[in-house]
Scaffold this active site. Sequence first.
Site, PDB file in Angstrom:
ATOM      1  N   LYS A 106       0.798  -1.065   0.014  1.00 25.15           N
ATOM      2  CA  LYS A 106      -0.034   0.015  -0.233  1.00 25.15           C
ATOM      3  C   LYS A 106       0.798   1.407  -0.043  1.00 25.15           C
ATOM      4  O   LYS A 106       2.066   1.119   0.623  1.00 25.15           O
ATOM      5  CB  LYS A 106      -0.905  -0.066   1.323  1.00 25.15           C
TER       6      LYS A 106
HETATM    7  N1  GLU Z   1      -7.153  -0.024  -3.289  1.00 19.83           N
HETATM    8  C1  GLU Z   1      -8.011  -1.066  -3.440  1.00 19.83           C
HETATM    9  C2  GLU Z   1      -8.083  -2.196  -2.232  1.00 19.83           C
HETATM   10  O1  GLU Z   1      -7.951  -1.769  -1.214  1.00 19.83           O
HETATM   11  C3  GLU Z   1      -7.680  -1.978  -4.752  1.00 19.83           C
HETATM   12  C4  GLU Z   1      -6.504  -2.089  -4.815  1.00 19.83           C
HETATM   13  C5  GLU Z   1      -5.884  -2.758  -6.085  1.00 19.83           C
HETATM   14  O2  GLU Z   1      -6.510  -2.709  -6.940  1.00 19.83           O
HETATM   15  O3  GLU Z   1      -4.471  -3.085  -6.519  1.00 19.83           O
HETATM   16  O4  GLU Z   1      -8.338  -3.162  -2.230  1.00 19.83           O
END
Ligand code: GLU
Length: 419
Positions: A106
């Site tokens: 993240k």
């Molecule tokens: N931000 C989204 C999540 O928390 C998508 C992450 C992604 O598609 O890599 O799952």
Amino acid sequence: MTLNKNPYDNMLEQLDAAAQIAGLSMEEYITLRYPEREFTINFPVEMDDGRVEIFTGYRVQHNSVRGPYKGGVRFHPHVNMDEVRALAAWMTFKCAVADIPFGGAKGGIAFDPSTLSQKEIERITRAYTAGIMPLIGPEVDIPAPDVNTNAQVMAWMMDSYSKYKGRNTPGIVTGKPVSIGGSLGRREATGRGVSFMVREIARQLGIDLEDATVSIQGFGNVGSVTAESLYSMGCKIVAVSDVSSAIYCENGLDIPSLIAHVNRHPKHLIEGYDQDGLEPIDNPTLLTLNVDFLIPAALENQITKEIAMNTKARIIVEAANGPTTFEADKVLEDRGITLVPDILANSGGVTASYFEWVQNLQHLSWDESKINVNLERKMVSSFEAVYNTALEKNTSMRMGAYIVALYRLVEARKLRGIF
Ligand code: GLU
């Protein structure tokens, strides 16, 4: 909003509890308690008025035992290392529950994009991308949208990375605009997936979705698409909120006109929306309404122990990441309130990201029905795995989801060995 509990501690409490139920020794899962790599960058950006400001950005790569790191980038004034660390770990478990070949990561930048111009946001995004360049790559770590980031931000990230590398690299991010390698159905996938999970849990518990009542906290990309999908399934969305306001309507909100209003609003907010029978409410009221489904679709730590003790919702489906504290989970369990956990409920986004990445690597584009059919198939099978594991172990669906993920992650670690 109460963001004071350290979300990484919340994640560790969930993980340790699940490992214990699964009968795993600490040695078997200890690598999952620590992020593999963490990165903080401080970078200067020239603002529109000529001032230079320093911004702080993060990227945490939690685990890669099942595949390249994957996870979104968030723009929010509260972004900090503990939050990004927890969100990265939840991506590891989410990708394992969804059974897609990714690890978890993240990123985030601590600022409020609603106060800045598009040009300033573009410069911040490009500087951040340059800062994390040594860490990312289409087979290494693949960012995506998250809170307050969207397809345009992904386009800037992809363009910056491609310019540095001297070659077009669409597979460096997912959630891009469709015209430059994004996937049809990706923008809607998280909310659509949440609505599939509402439908599946309703089926298990014998609840008719026609006129089932729903309240949704958060009306960004995830909350609004969830509302739209559930509305088309016949649910009555009685309350929604965003940073500007919270609204309630006993007879159900007119979701298409609310979405049209939000799309017209310069900051994409609910404020100023009106319809017959509308009442303003506050956030704690929204979270404790007497509804069939409560859907937190905003930030972490919203369902605290106090909210859990007072909520009259029958079922909670977590569209946000980490919206419920560990203490609140226990209260909900004791009160017999069913909870469909984040790492299952919102896995539609990253699942469609996986489809986008596969298309990019193969230089193909699938039509939208192929995305939607595969998304539904994958999510329904993850739901069944989690639901059955929870039944088998006589535990909550949160624990069921972690146990499904843990078995897959621990097996991968055993096969790959310690090095
Ligand atoms: N931000 C989204 C999540 O928390 C998508 C992450 C992604 O598609 O890599 O799952």
